[in-house]
Design a protein around this motif. Sequence first.
Motif, mmCIF file in Angstrom:
data_model
loop_
_atom_site.group_PDB
_atom_site.id
_atom_site.type_symbol
_atom_site.label_atom_id
_atom_site.label_comp_id
_atom_site.label_asym_id
_atom_site.label_seq_id
_atom_site.Cartn_x
_atom_site.Cartn_y
_atom_site.Cartn_z
ATOM 1 N N LEU B 270 0.825 -1.210 0.000
ATOM 2 C CA LEU B 270 0.000 0.000 0.000
ATOM 3 C C LEU B 270 0.855 1.254 0.000
ATOM 4 O O LEU B 270 0.516 2.247 -0.647
ATOM 5 N N THR B 271 1.975 1.229 0.740
ATOM 6 C CA THR B 271 2.856 2.398 0.750
ATOM 7 C C THR B 271 3.319 2.731 -0.654
ATOM 8 O O THR B 271 3.259 3.877 -1.096
ATOM 9 N N LEU B 274 0.356 4.019 -2.790
ATOM 10 C CA LEU B 274 -0.136 5.350 -2.435
ATOM 11 C C LEU B 274 0.904 6.437 -2.696
ATOM 12 O O LEU B 274 0.558 7.567 -3.019
ATOM 13 N N LEU B 275 2.183 6.107 -2.522
ATOM 14 C CA LEU B 275 3.204 7.142 -2.685
ATOM 15 C C LEU B 275 3.708 7.244 -4.117
ATOM 16 O O LEU B 275 4.115 8.318 -4.550
ATOM 17 N N LYS B 303 -2.243 17.179 -1.231
ATOM 18 C CA LYS B 303 -0.867 17.229 -0.745
ATOM 19 C C LYS B 303 -0.758 16.831 0.729
ATOM 20 O O LYS B 303 -0.046 15.880 1.064
ATOM 21 N N GLU B 305 -2.935 15.329 2.442
ATOM 22 C CA GLU B 305 -3.482 13.994 2.594
ATOM 23 C C GLU B 305 -2.413 12.932 2.353
ATOM 24 O O GLU B 305 -2.304 11.958 3.095
ATOM 25 N N THR B 306 -1.597 13.170 1.318
ATOM 26 C CA THR B 306 -0.561 12.187 1.015
ATOM 27 C C THR B 306 0.485 12.140 2.118
ATOM 28 O O THR B 306 0.919 11.077 2.546
ATOM 29 N N TRP B 309 -0.558 10.134 4.781
ATOM 30 C CA TRP B 309 -0.312 8.707 4.577
ATOM 31 C C TRP B 309 1.106 8.325 4.984
ATOM 32 O O TRP B 309 1.330 7.323 5.645
ATOM 33 N N VAL B 310 2.057 9.139 4.531
ATOM 34 C CA VAL B 310 3.462 8.854 4.870
ATOM 35 C C VAL B 310 3.618 8.749 6.377
ATOM 36 O O VAL B 310 4.164 7.779 6.915
ATOM 37 N N ILE B 311 3.120 9.761 7.053
ATOM 38 C CA ILE B 311 3.256 9.809 8.511
ATOM 39 C C ILE B 311 2.538 8.618 9.140
ATOM 40 O O ILE B 311 3.061 7.974 10.064
ATOM 41 N N ILE B 314 4.596 5.411 8.720
ATOM 42 C CA ILE B 314 5.758 5.401 9.620
ATOM 43 C C ILE B 314 5.312 5.265 11.071
ATOM 44 O O ILE B 314 5.907 4.536 11.867
#
Lengths: 331, 331, 331, 331
Positions: B270-271, B274-275, B303, B305-306, B309-311, B314
Amino acid sequence: MMETLLRRCQIRSQIVRECIAEFLGLYIAVLIGSGAAAQVVTSRGTHGDYLTIQLGSALGAVFGIFVARGVSGAHLNPVYSLSLCVLGRHPWKKLPLYSLSHLVGAFLGAATVYLQYYGKISTVFILILILSFNEYAIQTFSGGELLVAGPNATAGIFCSYPADHLSFWGGLVDQVVATALFLLCCVALEDQRNGPLPDGLHPVLVGALILTMGVSMGSNCGFPLNPARDLGPRLFTFVAGWGEEVFKAGGGWWWVPIVAPFVGGLLGTLTYELLIEAHHQTTPQSPQQEQEAVELEEVVFLKPETFYWVITVISLMPVLEAGEEASLAIL
Amino acid sequence: MMETLLRRCQIRSQIVRECIAEFLGLYIAVLIGSGAAAQVVTSRGTHGDYLTIQLGSALGAVFGIFVARGVSGAHLNPVYSLSLCVLGRHPWKKLPLYSLSHLVGAFLGAATVYLQYYGKISTVFILILILSFNEYAIQTFSGGELLVAGPNATAGIFCSYPADHLSFWGGLVDQVVATALFLLCCVALEDQRNGPLPDGLHPVLVGALILTMGVSMGSNCGFPLNPARDLGPRLFTFVAGWGEEVFKAGGGWWWVPIVAPFVGGLLGTLTYELLIEAHHQTTPQSPQQEQEAVELEEVVFLKPETFYWVITVISLMPVLEAGEEASLAIL
Amino acid sequence: MMETLLRRCQIRSQIVRECIAEFLGLYIAVLIGSGAAAQVVTSRGTHGDYLTIQLGSALGAVFGIFVARGVSGAHLNPVYSLSLCVLGRHPWKKLPLYSLSHLVGAFLGAATVYLQYYGKISTVFILILILSFNEYAIQTFSGGELLVAGPNATAGIFCSYPADHLSFWGGLVDQVVATALFLLCCVALEDQRNGPLPDGLHPVLVGALILTMGVSMGSNCGFPLNPARDLGPRLFTFVAGWGEEVFKAGGGWWWVPIVAPFVGGLLGTLTYELLIEAHHQTTPQSPQQEQEAVELEEVVFLKPETFYWVITVISLMPVLEAGEEASLAIL
Amino acid sequence: MMETLLRRCQIRSQIVRECIAEFLGLYIAVLIGSGAAAQVVTSRGTHGDYLTIQLGSALGAVFGIFVARGVSGAHLNPVYSLSLCVLGRHPWKKLPLYSLSHLVGAFLGAATVYLQYYGKISTVFILILILSFNEYAIQTFSGGELLVAGPNATAGIFCSYPADHLSFWGGLVDQVVATALFLLCCVALEDQRNGPLPDGLHPVLVGALILTMGVSMGSNCGFPLNPARDLGPRLFTFVAGWGEEVFKAGGGWWWVPIVAPFVGGLLGTLTYELLIEAHHQTTPQSPQQEQEAVELEEVVFLKPETFYWVITVISLMPVLEAGEEASLAIL
């Protein structure tokens, strides 16, 4: 369903996409590279040795590049971005955004390795604190067991420190030479007119190049080559408990792996451009230019000029030594 | 004559062909990978070291993939099959058949390594007994000399056990992070829109990726990454004489390398989606879609929102730690 | 001038050209492979270790194949030639000529390594004597300092001897399993319908395969895999001074690396053919055949039949053990 | 701006461009290769081992070739240039210029490694002095701490010295055999009619070939293979303080790595030409020539002739031994 979900998350802004790719690429490279170092240090050599650390750095770069190459070209290094800007192949305005992405990627890569080996609830708080820019709380996490120097030192897992025998100025020269060599080869691999390269081979060769740096120039100060890859994890170790020592160690060494790679990178890029690439520019552009007289005067005139460049590039390095006594007197 | 013989043996059912290929692919990967570990353990380090074990795992995967790639795509890992199912690129109904083939392949691969190093008549009986599901006789083969822990332990040749220093919860986090990284890179290598790859290079790069995991995340718990490759040989060691200890060791560790890879694998897939992959979906499909206004509001909206996702990705990992004390209290 | 000279030396006979290529290919492979072993043994480990020996074997095969591939297909192994003959892809009548070329190449490769490390005038005589079939003089060169067993043994540089812990029958099983795996992967790499391979990558992958065998199945008896590569150097050590001991050592071990690879090679080839290749034969030949009804009865009928093959192949190996006590009683 | 600057520096003379490329290519190869040796020697084995030195040599050659291949074909070795001249594929008049470029590149590569590890102001002066041909000042830099032999010797970082156990004549044979093998494989890799090679793979394979030499023929005298790569750094160590000992060591060994590679290189090139390349010359040129009668008499006539060549090539090496006693008596 998945398709629809993914399409809803789609970002149309090119620069945001590129920054995410650069972030993720260096995040992976640091996660793998620092992981390889952490594995050898924490297992005290039973699960790897010097070569596996270098393999980890190299393979980390390979897969970081494979993840990012289609979106942003996978710079993964502010020095490389700068070189492309200088050569006019990358817009200057993207440089700070790329560099920031690299820094964040390297910081979080180091954080993930820390999580795997020192996994503590505190990491969550640290991340939250950093994200909310709470400068106050950072110092309180500095535990005594996270050492920068000595036989139990673990800071070297994350960023570079000079070897004990290395003088400050010697380390600077070492960094400049290493990054010059690194960028010279990077630019050569990109030079399509020098020779074609199968598409998937390029990331592998960059990995081989990093392995090369590790086996040939890694003993003096761990071949940083990449300011973001050094500063990001150093900032992380600063907040994660190693404390101010990460900046004080090696006589205030920390700024060298930030400044020297930029100097060396430009040197290496220009060396390649002046010695190789500048001279095959006509081939694909203007075949009629080739047919016009190769004026012998010009050849004679240019020939010494070029050799002057060679000598200059080589001589520049020792000249830097002149400041050695001065700098030693100051520090 | 040979041609005719082979044609008579031809199977027309696509799913049977695929299961045989997946079986044979993982059989080869486990035979080579466990063989490399067995060689180092039984020769007490004179015929290899930590690096050769990792090379064995990596090269085993390479040749397992080369054997199976043309028929079934060479998943060789239930986690990878699951990821493709989630992404809608593989039919869900094939998932259990593939996973079973993986399990049988890993089981028999471990059996063949056992045969090479502990070659005994009993193995024939064990295989027959297993095939006839005679649960009774299994226990009687448990000899005293097949140890799971300690300096003479040999169970680690076949499947993973956590390092002594590793907490239960730390090992779980380690597995999730490792498999997430592994699947992220696997999916990236498959992503044709990220960049083309010469056909024969793909299996080699997956092998390099497994070597990467070995040198950067192998010391905590031997980087299982693959539930079938861990459970199959564990079942074999159970029946071949190591006994119940293979399930009891490490505080009931055995289910972690089965569950954690699925969690990590989905996280990594998913990472990447999504990225990276979600954002270049328009490029080859609809260039007119690109030309329509890049609505700035949406960019601004997406922006953060993405980055959210990253945060999230992690942060998810440390959040898992919250249960550490709870789990320690129970076990 | 050089062009003219070369054209005068041109050989038009296809079979002579092929035999020369096979000879030269295996000569190079043995020169490099035995050289790597000699370097580690004679330097007592300061100039290499177990891994460099395996790298030498692998890279020797790579360059041997690059030298011969365009002329004869670079078999470099009688077992591989036999497999191709059985599959109807190579004429049977060429098999003895190829095998003889392999034997001569391996013999002279060992002779050249001997020359580099034990360089003596006597080598010239030995070569001359052998070429004139003077059987008498051979014995007189047997000096006492060339030992087959013990800490100062050097015969292992040239050909394989079983490890002390290995039973005779166990070694035989080990050879059969190893060669089966080796040939299975070789045939898979050649199978164009399984997946295309960039042209220059094939020799590199065969080298990787030999490295694989070295790190995963090399500790029991040094993975001969190749009858000519074992017998040729053994004959050389016989005449060069190690004497009859090279045939007596390990309980008359010498014939095992000649017979076992043929058995294992056929087993591996047939396994691949029956499990993978037999089933994709229709794809490129007759797409209409695909369209005709996939008769379910046949699928049901073939499915267990194929699994029967799998089980047979796996079970064959342990069955061989039955003779263990018998053979131990005899020896 | 950069574009304009680069265009102004453009050199139109083909030979000057080629010499610069050859210079830079070998400069990089020596910088990396000697750097790898320096790293292991100065860190006393903590930052690498025998294998990493060989990897450094191999990868140095890879990137040296990538830098120079598009301009000059990346010979990087006077022996290779000579071989191409003999085969009529390179103009003889370029040979001295290429060789000089190699020598200068190797000299400055060694100087840069010296700078990194012994960085002193004196290096600047040395470079200036050499460039102005001031022979007088050279001796004054000979410090006592730069040793050629013994446990603290550092001269071996830069060029080759024979192992203690090696006789003078044995070392000569070793060099001839090694360079013959090296050039034979180099020429085979270049032979397009033997088999195509993806473009970017060629430099990698030459690197693998150098690694091969390192693991299989590196222990006797460090596999020079390249006169310029040996003489250039030796000259540098002479002027940089190791003094006359670099020419006296090993009984005046220094000329062997200059002469032997030329002998071996020609031997290897001719072996490949006579055994392989000469015989597939008709295939792409004249298919009708193939159709004309393969005269059996000629086959019979040529067949022993060719085998005569094989035997000659192999036998030549031991014949050299004849002078062993003589040379030992003199030295």
